[in-house]
Design a protein around this motif. Structure first.
Motif, PDB file in Angstrom:
ATOM      1  N   ILE A 173       2.170   0.745   6.838  1.00 19.57           N
ATOM      2  CA  ILE A 173       3.121   1.132   5.790  1.00 19.57           C
ATOM      3  C   ILE A 173       4.537   0.785   6.242  1.00 19.57           C
ATOM      4  CG2 ILE A 173       3.973   3.023   4.355  1.00 19.57           C
ATOM      5  CD1 ILE A 173       1.388   4.537   5.078  1.00 19.57           C
ATOM      6  N   THR A 174       5.259   0.062   5.419  1.00 22.06           N
ATOM      7  CA  THR A 174       6.649  -0.268   5.718  1.00 22.06           C
ATOM      8  C   THR A 174       7.543   0.279   4.604  1.00 22.06           C
ATOM      9  OG1 THR A 174       6.428  -2.430   4.637  1.00 22.06           O
ATOM     10  CG2 THR A 174       6.064  -2.344   7.020  1.00 22.06           C
ATOM     11  N   GLY A 175       8.793   0.501   4.937  1.00 21.86           N
ATOM     12  CA  GLY A 175       9.738   1.020   3.951  1.00 21.86           C
ATOM     13  C   GLY A 175      10.928   1.639   4.642  1.00 21.86           C
ATOM     14  N   LYS A 181       6.836   7.633   3.938  1.00 23.80           N
ATOM     15  CA  LYS A 181       5.742   6.938   4.608  1.00 23.80           C
ATOM     16  C   LYS A 181       4.662   7.895   5.126  1.00 23.80           C
ATOM     17  CE  LYS A 181       8.688   4.642   7.269  1.00 23.80           C
ATOM     18  NZ  LYS A 181       9.965   4.903   6.562  1.00 23.80           N
ATOM     19  N   ASN A 288      10.274   1.576   9.680  1.00 22.61           N
ATOM     20  CA  ASN A 288      11.351   1.236   8.751  1.00 22.61           C
ATOM     21  C   ASN A 288      11.977  -0.103   9.123  1.00 22.61           C
ATOM     22  OD1 ASN A 288      12.802   1.841  11.035  1.00 22.61           O
ATOM     23  ND2 ASN A 288      13.802   3.658  10.197  1.00 22.61           N
ATOM     24  N   ASN A 290      11.379  -4.428  10.045  1.00 15.57           N
ATOM     25  CA  ASN A 290      10.574  -5.553   9.584  1.00 15.57           C
ATOM     26  C   ASN A 290       9.640  -5.933  10.724  1.00 15.57           C
ATOM     27  OD1 ASN A 290       9.485  -8.053   8.939  1.00 15.57           O
ATOM     28  ND2 ASN A 290      11.349  -8.771   7.940  1.00 15.57           N
ATOM     29  N   ASN A 309      -2.130  -4.669  10.783  1.00 12.01           N
ATOM     30  CA  ASN A 309      -1.677  -5.062   9.456  1.00 12.01           C
ATOM     31  C   ASN A 309      -2.822  -5.568   8.582  1.00 12.01           C
ATOM     32  OD1 ASN A 309       0.564  -5.318   7.666  1.00 12.01           O
ATOM     33  ND2 ASN A 309       0.468  -7.544   7.914  1.00 12.01           N
ATOM     34  N   PRO A 312      -1.511  -4.044   4.261  1.00  6.48           N
ATOM     35  CA  PRO A 312      -0.076  -3.712   4.248  1.00  6.48           C
ATOM     36  C   PRO A 312       0.321  -3.004   2.956  1.00  6.48           C
ATOM     37  CG  PRO A 312      -0.386  -6.036   3.759  1.00  6.48           C
ATOM     38  CD  PRO A 312      -1.757  -5.468   3.981  1.00  6.48           C
ATOM     39  N   LYS A 314       3.914  -1.642   1.168  1.00  7.60           N
ATOM     40  CA  LYS A 314       5.384  -1.572   1.231  1.00  7.60           C
ATOM     41  C   LYS A 314       5.876  -0.554   0.219  1.00  7.60           C
ATOM     42  CE  LYS A 314       9.629  -4.312   0.887  1.00  7.60           C
ATOM     43  NZ  LYS A 314      10.212  -3.679   2.090  1.00  7.60           N
TER      44      LYS A 314
END
Length: 470
Positions: A173-175, A181, A288, A290, A309, A312, A314
């Motif tokens: 999880i990215t953000g 998250k 958080n 990249n 990954n 994924p 986002k």
């Protein structure tokens, strides 16, 4: 011609034996399975017993109107698309059929190609409606808790979570900070087969590197100074459940290799022990940053990144979820009011407008904290602008020309009578903003709400004016 599944069932309701037989032959030649009915009541009985995929029916039947059959179909829990046939060229019948839910309207005489095309398109719509219904049912079953949203971006996230919940594949999880998250990870855990097992969260940025291995794998008594008893690590405690690794990109490079080995083998040793143990955990991680950029800079192992990954996800920042801002604000207002035994029920229109105009750099966390501050500090039914926290919208701000914001006076307006009197646009903008701030007694967030811009925009402009004055 579009390929048709032979299992696609079409009911043909036509009182003419020859015409009905012709329609069935044309549709069967195109790959459909058909069944012919000569009157409306026979069709109703068959529909009630088993709903077809598509219904082709004449509007003029010997017992009841074809429109009555159409109405009956649309009242059923599982509906079919209906193609109406008529020899009457009256536009009124076409309009009424469409109003009642008919999919298409064809007039006699018509070609086989026209009939087949109408049925193919109707069947496509039936499939589309079925998929949409399934998605809505799945979305409703997803335990979102505080993880809610109606925006297109969040619907995409929910669909990914539904798909991911059916497997044990690793999720990355990215953000931005504050986008939820950990709540996303918890929602994924609650939706899957491991929901009855532990959900263990580790903040990789909050644990010192020298203690991380012990926190992760555990240690035996005497493994190091201060290890007075044996301790289970997160991997062992989370066995059978989910291990959430927040801020994964903050993990020491040497520790990343040990995590990779555990992911590859499912085995580990406690610090100070050579005994090999096993643990079945689902890994969900978040950052958080990249992650691909971290790999490119050599701060994160490429092999570990690809291992983590698999799926994924986002999370969008709140400023890209405008449709969700008030939904979330009202949700938090309701929950925080209940927790604190307060009577708050709604936001004033001014506060709603300000919330919509604000950029929310702290995302959902900032919104939640703002609502909690208001609920704790005030007693009312409606949230008004005066209840907004005094530092809301900025961390720290130096007033223009070192003067208190409350002392800024309303600037004069200008009406140009010749080109010599024209005032540069940036000065007009500045005067308008300063006037609004003065009218709002120095409350910049409130002034921003009335101006229809975000407070952060005003802060940026004030900073640029200060630099110009200096």
């Amino acid at each position: 011609m579009t390929n048709v599944n032979n299992n696609t069932l079409v009911y043909v309701v036509e009182d003419s034996h020859s015409s009905g037989a012709l329609y069935c032959r044309q549709l069967e030649k195109a790959g459909f399975t058909t069944q012919h009915f000569f009157d409306g009541y026979s069709a109703l009985a068959a529909i009630k017993k088993s709903m077809p995929d598509v219904i082709v029916q004449d509007v003029n039947l010997p017992d009841i109107s074809g429109l009555e059959v159409l109405q009956f179909v649309k009242k059923q829990s599982k509906s079919a698309q209906v193609v109406i046939i008529t020899s009457n060229s009256s536009i009124d019948i076409a309009v009424e059929a469409m109003r009642l839910g008919g999919f298409d309207f064809i007039e006699k005489p018509f070609s086989a190609a026209r009939l087949v095309a109408a049925v193919i398109n109707a069947n496509k719509q039936t499939i589309k409606d079925l998929v949409t219904t399934c998605h809505k049912t799945e979305m409703a079953s997803l335990p979102k808790q505080d993880f809610i949203g109606e925006s297109l971006a969040m619907q995409t996230v929910f669909r990914l979570l539904i798909s991911a919940s059916r497997s044990k594949a690793s999720v990355f999880i990215t953000g931005e900070s504050g986008t939820g998250k950990e709540v996303c990870a918890q929602t994924l855990h609650n939706a899957g087969a491991r929901r009855q097992e532990p959900f263990i969260a580790i903040n990789c940025a909050a644990i010192p590197a020298e203690l991380f291995e012990s926190e992760f794998f555990g240690h035996v008594r005497g493994a190091f100074s201060g290890a007075l008893t044996e301790r289970k690590g997160a991997v062992e405690v989370a066995n059978g459940g989910t291990l959430f690794l927040d801020e994964i990109c903050e993990m020491e490079f040497a520790l990343q290799a040990k995590l990779l080995r555990f992911l590859q083998t499912g085995t580990f040793c406690k610090v100070g022990s050579n005994e090999l143990q096993q643990s079945d955990v689902r890994i969900v991680c978040a950052t958080n940053r990249n992650p691909s950029a971290e790999v490119g800079e050599g701060r994160f192992r490429e092999d570990l990144y690809y291992r983590l990954n698999v799926i994924p996800i986002k999370l969008p920042p709140l400023r890209e979820r405008t449709n969700d801002i008030l939904l979330l604000a009202k949700h938090f207002l309701q929950s925080k009011s209940a927790e604190n035994s307060k009577a708050f029920q709604q936001l004033s229109p001014e506060v709603e407008q300000f919330f919509l105009n604000y950029d929310w750099p702290g995302n959902i966390r900032e919104l939640q904290n703002t609502i909690e501050n208001i609920v704790v500090m005030h007693d009312s039914i409606v949230v008004s602008p005066s209840m907004l926290p005094s530092d809301f919208g900025h961390v720290q701000h130096a007033p223009l020309n070192n003067a208190p914001i409350n002392n800024i006076k309303k600037s004069p307006s200008y009406a140009a009578s010749s080109h010599h009197d024209i005032v540069p646009l940036w000065i007009v903008e500045k005067n308008t903003i300063l006037s609004a701030i003065a009218c709002c007694d120095g409350n910049i967030p409130l002034a921003a709400a009335y101006l229809g811009v975000s407070a952060s925009t005003i802060y940026r402009k004030i900073k640029s004016w200060e630099q110009t004055d200096n």
